[in-house]
Motif scaffolding. Structure first.
Motif, short mmCIF file in Angstrom:
data_model
loop_
_atom_site.label_atom_id
_atom_site.label_comp_id
_atom_site.label_asym_id
_atom_site.label_seq_id
_atom_site.Cartn_x
_atom_site.Cartn_y
_atom_site.Cartn_z
N ASP A 183 0.83 -1.46 -0.03
CA ASP A 183 0.00 0.11 -0.05
C ASP A 183 0.81 1.25 0.13
O ASP A 183 0.51 2.29 -0.67
N VAL A 184 1.88 1.21 0.80
CA VAL A 184 2.82 2.47 0.74
C VAL A 184 3.60 2.43 -0.67
O VAL A 184 3.83 3.71 -0.83
N GLY A 185 3.73 1.50 -1.41
CA GLY A 185 4.12 1.77 -2.94
C GLY A 185 5.53 1.05 -3.16
O GLY A 185 5.96 1.26 -4.08
N PHE A 186 5.95 0.38 -2.37
CA PHE A 186 7.15 -0.51 -2.50
C PHE A 186 6.91 -1.43 -3.79
O PHE A 186 6.15 -2.14 -3.91
N LYS A 187 7.72 -1.53 -4.76
CA LYS A 187 7.84 -2.48 -5.90
C LYS A 187 8.68 -3.73 -5.56
O LYS A 187 8.79 -4.51 -6.31
N GLU A 188 9.63 -3.44 -4.81
CA GLU A 188 10.66 -4.69 -4.60
C GLU A 188 10.58 -4.68 -2.78
O GLU A 188 10.75 -3.88 -2.22
N ILE A 189 10.09 -5.77 -2.51
CA ILE A 189 10.12 -6.38 -1.10
C ILE A 189 10.74 -7.37 -0.72
O ILE A 189 10.43 -8.63 -1.38
N GLU A 190 11.92 -7.32 0.08
CA GLU A 190 12.74 -8.60 0.56
C GLU A 190 11.69 -9.23 1.55
O GLU A 190 11.51 -8.70 2.73
N VAL A 191 11.22 -10.52 1.40
CA VAL A 191 10.45 -11.20 2.22
C VAL A 191 10.82 -12.06 3.00
O VAL A 191 9.81 -12.92 3.72
N GLY A 192 12.21 -12.50 2.89
CA GLY A 192 12.85 -13.37 3.91
C GLY A 192 14.14 -14.16 3.32
O GLY A 192 14.56 -13.81 2.34
N PHE A 193 14.39 -15.20 4.05
CA PHE A 193 15.83 -15.97 3.89
C PHE A 193 15.14 -17.40 3.88
O PHE A 193 15.31 -18.18 4.75
N PRO A 194 14.38 -17.80 2.74
CA PRO A 194 13.65 -18.94 2.75
C PRO A 194 14.69 -20.15 3.03
O PRO A 194 14.03 -21.31 3.37
N ALA A 195 15.89 -20.23 2.59
CA ALA A 195 16.71 -21.42 2.79
C ALA A 195 17.06 -21.56 4.08
O ALA A 195 17.55 -22.79 4.43
N ALA A 196 17.01 -20.29 4.90
CA ALA A 196 17.50 -20.35 6.25
C ALA A 196 16.28 -20.66 7.34
O ALA A 196 16.64 -20.93 8.50
N SER A 197 15.08 -20.67 6.95
CA SER A 197 14.03 -20.42 7.80
C SER A 197 12.81 -21.13 7.25
O SER A 197 12.43 -20.83 6.14
N GLN A 198 12.41 -22.33 7.96
CA GLN A 198 11.13 -22.91 7.32
C GLN A 198 10.03 -21.74 7.32
O GLN A 198 9.00 -21.67 6.69
N LEU A 199 9.84 -21.14 8.15
CA LEU A 199 8.83 -19.94 8.48
C LEU A 199 8.96 -18.86 7.40
O LEU A 199 7.82 -18.66 6.43
N ASP A 200 9.95 -18.43 7.02
CA ASP A 200 10.29 -17.77 5.96
C ASP A 200 9.75 -18.60 4.44
O ASP A 200 9.47 -18.04 3.43
N PHE A 201 10.56 -19.91 4.37
CA PHE A 201 9.92 -20.75 3.24
C PHE A 201 8.22 -20.51 2.95
O PHE A 201 7.84 -20.46 1.88
N ASP A 202 7.73 -21.14 4.08
CA ASP A 202 6.22 -21.01 3.89
C ASP A 202 5.87 -19.85 3.77
O ASP A 202 4.61 -20.03 2.83
N PHE A 203 6.15 -18.69 4.20
CA PHE A 203 5.58 -17.24 3.90
C PHE A 203 5.94 -17.04 2.37
O PHE A 203 5.02 -16.55 1.81
N VAL A 204 6.93 -17.30 1.72
CA VAL A 204 7.01 -17.42 0.59
C VAL A 204 6.18 -17.86 -0.40
O VAL A 204 5.60 -17.51 -1.39
#
Length: 558
Positions: free
Chosen positions: A63-84
């Motif tokens: 909503d703020v307008g970011f066009k690039e959003i780093e969403v996690g480190f999926p290889a290091a965290s299962q939570l990040d992997f699942d979120f992606v």
């Protein structure tokens, strides 16, 4: 007492840069923005965000307008992997937004990273390895060539996996971690080697991100590093030079601003500056700095209260009340001289003028704040602050001479109460001090007539009954003051007079302010009525009531 030994530290060795150009540059356009709140910011939390908090935060970033959003480190965290996976599978990413993921330059981690992104429309794969002297020598125990080969092999692995997944629009990003602690010419060498692998073009650029993983020097030295890099890196027209500054020295925003002047194209940071140690570069601050200079930041920051609320809720971190642009008190003035200057400037500000208000670099309303929050009254405040608060809250446009009389009354109350004076308390003090037209005498029926002179006949009521007074003069107020003077045996001269409507519209009430000299003493009376003449007469009566009360008090003391 513990020792405090500055000799254990070495000063930063600056890069040799002749004919630097960045000091003469200005920021005239917004950079590309990348939020790292959900990765860099999240890893710095005592309690990392839950999935639900990440979902709420992601929506805010979109909503703020970011066009690039780093969403996690999926290889290091299962939570990040699942979120992606949730973002991809539930089609939560707008078509114009790239999700960015971080990975170390290790084959098994890169492979896992691509698994998390399977089916994504657009993605930035951000690969990194540390290149600093300290980490080369003490952590990895590798020479320069060995560190460079880690970067090259990681870049090749990233490229190979992208070719196996052609359905996604891939963007490659490389960071020489701890760039500021790396010899700048060596950082260029490593990045050139990565660029040779990726072979970017002006139409299909890669991102080279230069992290001040730890801020180690002044912003001007950082700008020299960036300008040196931009001058010497290969295929400059085919790469996006990105900055990722931290705030160890308290200069994260300043370093990023000077880095943009030195040639960078892109900024990574977090909303309100959350991050490891002292935090990441604060996107809100740098974007609003641009806004205050007439530059469109390309981010929608007009609902600052929502931004603060979501960030605080998701990170469990408070926002300092003096945080630039976002803090609760950032537009608030307590000082009397500041309040007076703000009040006068706001009165002169019109829609067709450029913003020019003392002590306020931007219009608070641009970020969803009201002018009522600008001036708060405490024991340090002056007449301007009190007047501003009453006008904003209740429509009371006090004349200056009445501001002078009310200010010390409010100040005494604040000193006794020990805090910020609420608008309701100010209004009560104002009414108790000046709206005294009902005791000991109140105005009953009155009649005005005009022949050779204006004349008035009025009934005044009091606790023991009523009296009738009459007088003549040039106008209704003159006739009424004569009537009061005749009855009470005093001399009443009106010194100051002002009136206005309290609201817009034909049914608005009128308020009258009067200062009268009564036998050498000045009294201030205020009254509100549907009729301006009635309001003015009652305001005069208010001054006489104060004189009567003062005389009675002196008699009782005697």
């Amino acid at each position: 007492m513990s020792s405090f030994n500055h000799t254990k530290y070495r000063p930063f060795t600056p890069v040799a840069l002749e004919n630097r150009t960045w000091p003469d540059q200005e920021i005239t356009t917004a950079p590309l923005w990348a939020s790292v709140d959900l990765r860099d910011g999240n890893q710095a939390l005592v309690e990392p965000m839950t999935v639900e908090q990440k979902k709420e935060f992601f929506k805010l970033l979109v909503d703020v307008g970011f066009k690039e959003i780093e969403v996690g480190f999926p290889a290091a965290s299962q939570l990040d992997f699942d979120f992606v996976r949730w973002l991809v599978e539930e089609d939560q990413v707008p078509d114009d937004v790239y999700i960015q993921v971080l990975t170390q330059a290790r084959p098994e981690l890169i492979e896992r990273t691509y698994e998390s992104l399977k089916g994504a429309k657009k993605a930035v794969v951000h690969v990194y390895n540390s290149t600093s002297t300290t980490q080369r020598e003490q952590v990895f125990r590798l020479d320069k060539e060995g560190i460079k080969q880690i970067a090259v092999k990681g870049a090749q692995c990233v490229k190979d996996h992208a070719e196996k997944n052609p359905g996604t629009e891939w963007v490659f990003q490389y960071s020489p971690e701890s760039f500021t602690g790396t010899e700048t010419d060596y950082a260029v060498e490593v990045c050139d080697a990565v660029i040779d692998v990726w072979q970017p073009t002006p139409e299909r650029k890669c991102i080279i991100n230069l992290p001040a993983t730890v801020e180690v020097t002044t912003p001007n030295r950082f700008a020299d590093q960036i300008e040196y890099f931009c001058r010497h890196v290969k295929n400059r027209e085919s790469i996006i030079v990105s900055l990722h500054t931290h705030n160890d020295r308290g200069c994260g925003v300043a370093a990023a601003e000077l880095g943009l002047m030195a040639g960078a194209d892109r900024i990574e940071g977090t909303l309100l500056g959350n991050g490891e140690r002292t935090g990441n570069m604060d996107v809100v601050t740098i974007a609003m700095n641009m806004y205050s200079q007439g530059v469109d930041p390309k981010l929608s920051l007009g609902d600052m209260d929502r931004i603060v609320s979501v960030v605080q809720s998701c990170t469990q971190l408070p926002v300092h009340p003096r945080h630039p642009y976002a803090g609760e008190l950032v537009f608030t003035a307590f000082s009397g001289s500041h309040q007076d200057a703000i009040k006068k400037c706001l009165a002169n500000q019109t829609d067709d003028k450029a913003w020019d208000v003392a002590y306020l670099p931007i219009d608070p309303m641009d970020v969803g704040r009201s002018y009522q929050e600008v001036i708060r009254v405490n024991s340090q405040s002056g007449k301007g602050g009190v007047a501003f608060a009453l006008e904003q809250e209740y429509g009371l446009a006090l004349p200056r001479w009445l501001q002078v009389e009310l200010s010390p009354i409010v100040q005494r109350f604040s000193e006794e109460d020990g805090g910020v004076v609420k608008s309701a308390d100010m209004k009560r003090l104002f009414e108790e001090s000046f709206m005294t037209a009902s005791a000991p005498y109140a105005l009953g029926n009155y009649e005005l007539s005009k022949k050779d002179h204006d004349s008035v006949t009025a009934e005044l009521t009091h606790k023991d009954g009523s009296i009738s007074i009459e007088g003549e003069g040039n106008g209704a107020l003159s006739a009424f003051t004569t009537a009061l003077s005749n009855h009470f045996g005093i001399r009443v001269d009106i010194v100051q007079y002002q009136e206005h409507a309290l609201t817009n519209g034909s049914d608005s009430q009128a308020i009258a302010y009067i200062q009268a000299n009564i036998d050498g003493d000045r009294f201030n009376g205020v009254a509100i009525d549907n009729d301006i003449v009635s309001a003015s007469i009652q305001a005069v009566l208010a001054t006489v009531n104060q004189k009567v009360a003062s005389t009675n008090e002196q008699a009782n003391v005697a």
